[in-house]
Design a protein around this motif. Structure first.
Motif, mmCIF file in Angstrom:
data_model
loop_
_atom_site.group_PDB
_atom_site.id
_atom_site.type_symbol
_atom_site.label_atom_id
_atom_site.label_comp_id
_atom_site.label_asym_id
_atom_site.label_seq_id
_atom_site.Cartn_x
_atom_site.Cartn_y
_atom_site.Cartn_z
ATOM 1 N N ILE A 112 0.842 -1.202 0.000
ATOM 2 C CA ILE A 112 0.000 0.000 0.000
ATOM 3 C C ILE A 112 0.877 1.251 0.000
ATOM 4 C CG2 ILE A 112 -1.631 1.352 1.382
ATOM 5 C CD1 ILE A 112 -2.832 -1.299 2.349
ATOM 6 N N LYS A 113 1.943 1.217 0.806
ATOM 7 C CA LYS A 113 2.850 2.364 0.902
ATOM 8 C C LYS A 113 3.520 2.650 -0.438
ATOM 9 C CE LYS A 113 6.721 4.111 3.654
ATOM 10 N NZ LYS A 113 7.710 3.777 4.726
ATOM 11 N N ARG A 114 3.970 1.605 -1.124
ATOM 12 C CA ARG A 114 4.606 1.789 -2.432
ATOM 13 C C ARG A 114 3.605 2.360 -3.440
ATOM 14 N NH1 ARG A 114 7.264 -3.088 -1.037
ATOM 15 N NH2 ARG A 114 5.665 -4.322 -2.103
ATOM 16 N N THR A 115 2.386 1.838 -3.389
ATOM 17 C CA THR A 115 1.348 2.316 -4.304
ATOM 18 C C THR A 115 1.090 3.803 -4.104
ATOM 19 O OG1 THR A 115 0.252 0.150 -4.358
ATOM 20 C CG2 THR A 115 -1.062 2.055 -5.004
ATOM 21 N N ILE A 116 0.964 4.226 -2.850
ATOM 22 C CA ILE A 116 0.690 5.630 -2.545
ATOM 23 C C ILE A 116 1.865 6.519 -2.943
ATOM 24 C CG2 ILE A 116 0.298 7.278 -0.668
ATOM 25 C CD1 ILE A 116 -1.292 5.085 0.775
ATOM 26 N N ASN A 117 3.080 6.081 -2.649
ATOM 27 C CA ASN A 117 4.265 6.878 -2.961
ATOM 28 C C ASN A 117 4.477 7.066 -4.459
ATOM 29 O OD1 ASN A 117 5.010 7.415 -0.312
ATOM 30 N ND2 ASN A 117 6.243 5.566 -0.128
ATOM 31 N N HIS A 118 3.916 6.162 -5.269
ATOM 32 C CA HIS A 118 4.076 6.256 -6.717
ATOM 33 C C HIS A 118 2.928 6.999 -7.406
ATOM 34 C CE1 HIS A 118 7.187 3.130 -6.128
ATOM 35 N NE2 HIS A 118 7.681 3.591 -7.262
ATOM 36 N N LYS A 125 -2.175 11.693 -3.161
ATOM 37 C CA LYS A 125 -1.070 11.104 -2.399
ATOM 38 C C LYS A 125 -1.002 11.686 -0.996
ATOM 39 C CE LYS A 125 3.995 10.675 -2.657
ATOM 40 N NZ LYS A 125 5.184 10.958 -3.507
ATOM 41 N N VAL A 126 -1.078 13.003 -0.890
ATOM 42 C CA VAL A 126 -1.023 13.675 0.407
ATOM 43 C C VAL A 126 -2.233 13.313 1.266
ATOM 44 C CG1 VAL A 126 -1.128 15.931 1.534
ATOM 45 C CG2 VAL A 126 0.422 15.572 -0.376
ATOM 46 N N SER A 127 -3.400 13.157 0.644
ATOM 47 C CA SER A 127 -4.609 12.778 1.380
ATOM 48 C C SER A 127 -4.423 11.429 2.056
ATOM 49 C CB SER A 127 -5.815 12.722 0.427
ATOM 50 O OG SER A 127 -6.109 13.984 -0.108
ATOM 51 N N PHE A 128 -3.931 10.443 1.302
ATOM 52 C CA PHE A 128 -3.722 9.100 1.849
ATOM 53 C C PHE A 128 -2.625 9.098 2.917
ATOM 54 C CE2 PHE A 128 -5.351 7.126 -2.350
ATOM 55 C CZ PHE A 128 -6.636 7.040 -1.834
ATOM 56 N N LEU A 129 -1.523 9.813 2.663
ATOM 57 C CA LEU A 129 -0.417 9.855 3.630
ATOM 58 C C LEU A 129 -0.846 10.532 4.935
ATOM 59 C CD1 LEU A 129 2.630 10.763 1.331
ATOM 60 C CD2 LEU A 129 2.123 8.546 2.389
ATOM 61 N N THR A 130 -1.708 11.533 4.826
ATOM 62 C CA THR A 130 -2.202 12.218 6.025
ATOM 63 C C THR A 130 -3.080 11.295 6.852
ATOM 64 O OG1 THR A 130 -2.133 14.353 4.893
ATOM 65 C CG2 THR A 130 -3.485 14.221 6.873
ATOM 66 N N MET A 131 -3.868 10.443 6.182
ATOM 67 C CA MET A 131 -4.697 9.475 6.903
ATOM 68 C C MET A 131 -3.832 8.487 7.678
ATOM 69 S SD MET A 131 -7.708 8.784 4.098
ATOM 70 C CE MET A 131 -8.652 7.719 5.184
ATOM 71 N N ILE A 132 -2.737 8.062 7.077
ATOM 72 C CA ILE A 132 -1.826 7.132 7.755
ATOM 73 C C ILE A 132 -1.144 7.823 8.934
ATOM 74 C CG2 ILE A 132 0.330 5.829 7.521
ATOM 75 C CD1 ILE A 132 -0.482 5.161 4.668
ATOM 76 N N GLU A 133 -0.715 9.052 8.730
ATOM 77 C CA GLU A 133 0.017 9.781 9.768
ATOM 78 C C GLU A 133 -0.873 10.135 10.963
ATOM 79 O OE1 GLU A 133 3.195 11.401 11.723
ATOM 80 O OE2 GLU A 133 3.237 10.287 9.823
ATOM 81 N N THR A 134 -2.117 10.523 10.693
ATOM 82 C CA THR A 134 -2.999 11.013 11.757
ATOM 83 C C THR A 134 -3.999 9.981 12.269
ATOM 84 O OG1 THR A 134 -4.633 11.822 10.161
ATOM 85 C CG2 THR A 134 -2.880 13.351 10.820
ATOM 86 N N GLY A 135 -4.353 8.991 11.436
ATOM 87 C CA GLY A 135 -5.381 8.035 11.812
ATOM 88 C C GLY A 135 -6.786 8.604 11.664
ATOM 89 N N LEU A 136 -6.917 9.701 10.937
ATOM 90 C CA LEU A 136 -8.230 10.315 10.746
ATOM 91 C C LEU A 136 -9.148 9.417 9.921
ATOM 92 C CD1 LEU A 136 -7.232 14.002 9.912
ATOM 93 C CD2 LEU A 136 -8.564 13.264 11.867
ATOM 94 N N THR A 178 8.651 15.094 8.344
ATOM 95 C CA THR A 178 9.097 16.349 7.738
ATOM 96 C C THR A 178 8.572 16.568 6.319
ATOM 97 O OG1 THR A 178 11.105 16.327 9.101
ATOM 98 C CG2 THR A 178 11.113 17.752 7.148
ATOM 99 N N PRO A 179 8.667 15.563 5.406
ATOM 100 C CA PRO A 179 8.183 15.788 4.034
ATOM 101 C C PRO A 179 6.688 16.115 3.966
ATOM 102 C CG PRO A 179 9.579 13.834 4.152
ATOM 103 C CD PRO A 179 9.295 14.233 5.553
ATOM 104 N N LEU A 180 5.876 15.373 4.718
ATOM 105 C CA LEU A 180 4.432 15.605 4.702
ATOM 106 C C LEU A 180 4.101 16.954 5.332
ATOM 107 C CD1 LEU A 180 1.618 14.545 4.048
ATOM 108 C CD2 LEU A 180 1.595 13.366 6.259
#
Length: 266
Positions: A112-118, A125-136, A178-180
């Motif tokens: 899943i992480k590779r899919t999102i990063n690509h 991409k930022v929407s999905f990464l924010t969900m992982i980072e915050t658990g929203l 930091t990147p997000l």
């Protein structure tokens, strides 16, 4: 009469600042409770006992909670009196309900992480990464506007209406990601400089769910991944519970025991 009652009820819910999905849910639940109910011009004559009787036929906890909240807001909207005895009866009925669990499908975090990063779509991409980072929850993420974001002390604080209509907060710090953090900060400042404070920061709930499904995972998978990553970092179930804002530690246990493979097999 019923249509007018529900239309005004919907406007009342909106005036309270509830999110659109919550308003839609309460409207639907209240319409179900009023089915077959004899309505008169005087709302004070509505038979609350018969509506509570309908509540007694709802067996699942989530559906009951939605219907109960819909009824209480309806009473508040039309200033309908509800006795302490009736409230206690509702509480007793709620304790008899059971939670309806959906069987979790197995997912692989590294994949899943590779899919999102690509992803070429930066906003997605930022929407999905924010969900992982915050658990929203996807419904919480999708409602966030530029005006709901505060940047201070190398942290971005999001405010939103959470489950049950309560105002909640979530934070992304530069130290943790930091990147997000940098990407979100640039986006927020860009739109703020243009005076677009009412613009949504992320995609809609429906769009995110559709795209996640297209790429082979679900938005709920991202929330489960967030729970496991937080536990790996803190080693504390209570820390995970606080981050995901679970009402009960039992729910946190379900998330931590969900079939998410966190190890890269390659």
């Amino acid at each position: 009469m019923k249509y007018n009652l529900l239309s005004n009820y919907k406007l009342f819910l909106a005036s309270l600042g509830l999110r659109p999905n919550t308003i839609k849910t309460y409207y639907y639940r209240m319409a179900k409770l009023l089915e077959g109910h004899y309505l008169v011009n005087d709302c004070s004559k509505i038979d609350i006992s018969s509506l509570i009787f309908k509540l007694s036929h709802i067996h699942y906890k989530n559906q009951f909670s939605q219907s109960k909240n819909a009824l209480l807001y309806f009473c508040k909207c039309y200033q309908i009196s509800i006795t302490n005895k009736q409230l206690k009866n509702i509480e007793r009925l709620q304790k008899q309900t059971r939670k309806k669990y959906r069987k979790a499908t197995k997912a692989e975090y590294p994949k899943i992480k590779r899919t999102i990063n690509h992803l070429k779509n930066k906003k997605l991409k930022v929407s999905f990464l924010t969900m992982i980072e915050t658990g929203l929850r996807v419904s919480e993420l999708s409602q966030i506007k530029i005006e709901d974001c505060r940047i201070c002390n190398e942290e971005i604080r999001f405010s939103f209406i959470g489950k049950g209509g309560k105002k909640s907060f979530s934070i992304i710090s530069k130290k943790d990601n930091t990147p997000l953090y940098a990407c979100l900060k640039d986006t927020i400042l860009y739109y703020r400089d243009k005076g677009l404070d009412s613009k949504k920061l992320f995609y809609s709930s429906q769009y995110l769910q559709q795209k996640a499904k297209l790429y082979g995972f679900s938005c709920l998978d991202l929330r489960r991944i967030s729970a496991k990553l937080e536990y790996k970092k803190s080693k504390s179930k209570h820390q995970v519970r606080n981050k995901l804002r679970h009402a009960k530690i039992k729910t946190t246990d379900i998330y931590l025991n969900s079939p998410i493979d966190m190890k890269d097999k390659e």
